[in-house]
Design an enzyme around this catalytic site. Structure first.
Site, PDB file in Angstrom:
ATOM      1  N   ASP A 138      74.108 -29.892 -89.604  1.00 49.86           N
ATOM      2  CA  ASP A 138      75.390 -30.334 -90.175  1.00 49.86           C
ATOM      3  C   ASP A 138      75.635 -29.666 -91.532  1.00 49.86           C
ATOM      4  OD1 ASP A 138      73.112 -31.871 -90.425  1.00 49.86           O
ATOM      5  OD2 ASP A 138      74.142 -33.728 -90.904  1.00 49.86           O
ATOM      6  N   TYR A 179      71.280 -27.154 -72.312  1.00 49.28           N
ATOM      7  CA  TYR A 179      71.937 -26.247 -71.364  1.00 49.28           C
ATOM      8  C   TYR A 179      71.116 -26.022 -70.101  1.00 49.28           C
ATOM      9  CZ  TYR A 179      75.769 -24.694 -74.303  1.00 49.28           C
ATOM     10  OH  TYR A 179      76.921 -24.636 -75.033  1.00 49.28           O
ATOM     11  N   LYS A 235      68.361 -29.516 -86.048  1.00 46.74           N
ATOM     12  CA  LYS A 235      68.630 -30.928 -86.332  1.00 46.74           C
ATOM     13  C   LYS A 235      67.292 -31.677 -86.223  1.00 46.74           C
ATOM     14  CE  LYS A 235      71.736 -34.135 -87.091  1.00 46.74           C
ATOM     15  NZ  LYS A 235      72.375 -34.280 -88.389  1.00 46.74           N
TER      16      LYS A 235
END
Ligand code: NAP
Length: 392
Positions: free
Chosen positions: A258, A146, A213
């Site tokens: 995930d 971002y 992740k």
């Protein structure tokens, strides 16, 4: 009348306080005024000696029209001065045009933690475990992909970055690639984790889970995990247990992103506080909101060390803007978060109870009505106020 002050790290709130608000674009102009109605009535019903004077601050299309800028300098200055504000969503065009005003506001005011409680308020939902959902997402708000460090495919910048990667590291990037950079710092990670752990300790939460992740992005998301654990171990050792449950201690553990998505669906009751980088936090917030009725129900608070900006998780919803059918619950709950932040928790509690009663009684807006009778934004707000008057 006065403003919120911060003395020795603690908020000092006068009984009659000035608080800022930005209506925002699209449905913002419909839901924010309704949230203000509810907050004002809640304060009136719970405190004899308190009231809010709302100060309008301009941003988005309204500011462009009236001030010639989408985000006037004076708006940012005034939020910094008032220290607390309620904000509606602001439009960000995809692919081209200006950068996100939301990201600009969060970065300029250094609102580094985006706190998003996800709770069930009785909305019709196909999700069997909806009533077991009660967690708070702490999303990092200032960095990650971002940060806006990116170059368009074929641009001079992308060419220079490709050339640098080839020359310095022998890394080949296809010529037709857009390129983005994902910075994740120890500083930003640790101040976010610190805030989440402080919150967990103060509110008696039982578990803090780091979502990342790191198996793939080792030096950004993997480092996020490591640095987060470091804060828990170093600064909160008397309150936490790392990796295993111990009586009276907050369990601190981690989940790969995930897996986290399936965890909140198959066993939502196990999760409590989720701490995660910016992009993961964006995704998981909408997914979590869907479990309890959708983004029309999801509130948020952007906080830094001195300023707090409450805002619904949803955007401007252009498809329903102007139809006066938007669900104001997310904006109303953001107002409740704001009250809680300034220490007027009785008002916040009353709002939440009234919202639960109203929605559980089947009085809902179109997003929750499943084709049945739907109330307009104003009608729904009037029902919430009526419920507060009965309960208050
Ligand atoms: P969105 O505005 O959140 O809307 C997605 C869909 O969710 C809407 O089309 C509507 O769907 C439903 N929805 C959202 N809020 C609702 C409410 N209060 N009541 C009822 N239904 C609601 O997301 P988007 O379409 O991706 O984004 C639109 C614009 O908002 C973009 O410019 C984006 O950048 C901006 N945005 C701003 C913020 C922010 O200011 N913090 C946050 C997110 C997005 P259905 O009617 O189809 O059910």
């Amino acid at each position: 009348m006065g403003i919120v002050e911060i003395l020795k790290g603690r908020l000092k709130v006068p009984g009659e306080v000035e608080i800022g608000y930005i209506e925002g674009d699209g449905i913002g102009a419909e839901v924010i005024p309704q949230a203000i109605r509810v907050v004002d009535r809640a304060v009136e019903l719970t405190y004899e000696d308190k009231s809010i004077e709302w100060v309008e601050l301009k941003a988005g299309k309204k500011a462009l029209k009236e001030r010639g800028s989408l985000l006037p300098e004076e708006t940012i200055e005034r939020i910094a001065e008032l220290k607390v504000a309620l904000k509606g969503p602001l439009e960000t065009p995809v692919g081209s045009g200006h950068r996100s005003l939301n990201v600009a506001l969060r970065k300029t005011l250094d609102l580094y933690a985006n706190v998003r409680p996800v709770q069930y308020y009785g909305a019709p939902t196909p999700f069997e475990y909806a009533d077991k959902v009660d967690f708070i997402i702490f999303r990092e708000n200032t960095e990650d992909v971002y940060s806006g460090i990116e170059w368009k495919a074929w641009s001079e910048g992308a060419g220079k970055v490709r050339e640098f990667l080839r020359r310095e590291f022998g890394i080949e990037v296809r010529e037709d690639s857009g390129i983005g950079v994902k910075p994740i710092s120890k500083f930003a990670t640790q101040r976010l984790m610190r805030k989440a752990l402080q919150w967990a300790v103060e509110k008696g939460r039982k578990r803090v889970t780091v979502m990342h992740k790191g198996n793939i992005m080792k030096f950004t998301e993997g480092a996020f995990r490591e640095w987060a654990y470091e804060v828990a171990e170093r600064e909160f050792s008397e309150f936490v247990s790392i990796g295993e449950r111990k009586p009276g201690k907050i369990l601190v553990d981690d989940r790969i992103a995930d897996n986290m998505f399936q965890q909140i669906i198959i066993r939502p009751w196990e999760y409590d506080v989720i701490v995660t980088p910016n992009l993961n936090g964006d995704y998981i917030s909408d997914a979590a909101a869907a479990l309890v009725g959708g983004v029309g129900m999801a509130a948020g608070l952007n906080v830094g060390d001195t300023v707090a900006l409450a805002e619904p998780v949803h955007g401007t919803a252009p498809d329903i803007a102007g139809k006066r059918i938007a669900n104001p619950s997310a904006a109303i709950l953001s107002g409740a978060l704001l009250l809680e932040y300034i220490g007027w928790s009785k008002g916040a509690e009353l709002i939440r109870k009234a919202l639960r009663e109203t929605i559980s009684a089947g009085k809902v807006t179109a997003d929750l009505s499943k084709g049945g009778k739907a109330l307009s934004t104003e009608e729904f707000t009037a029902e919430v106020i009526k419920a507060m008057e009965v309960l208050g």
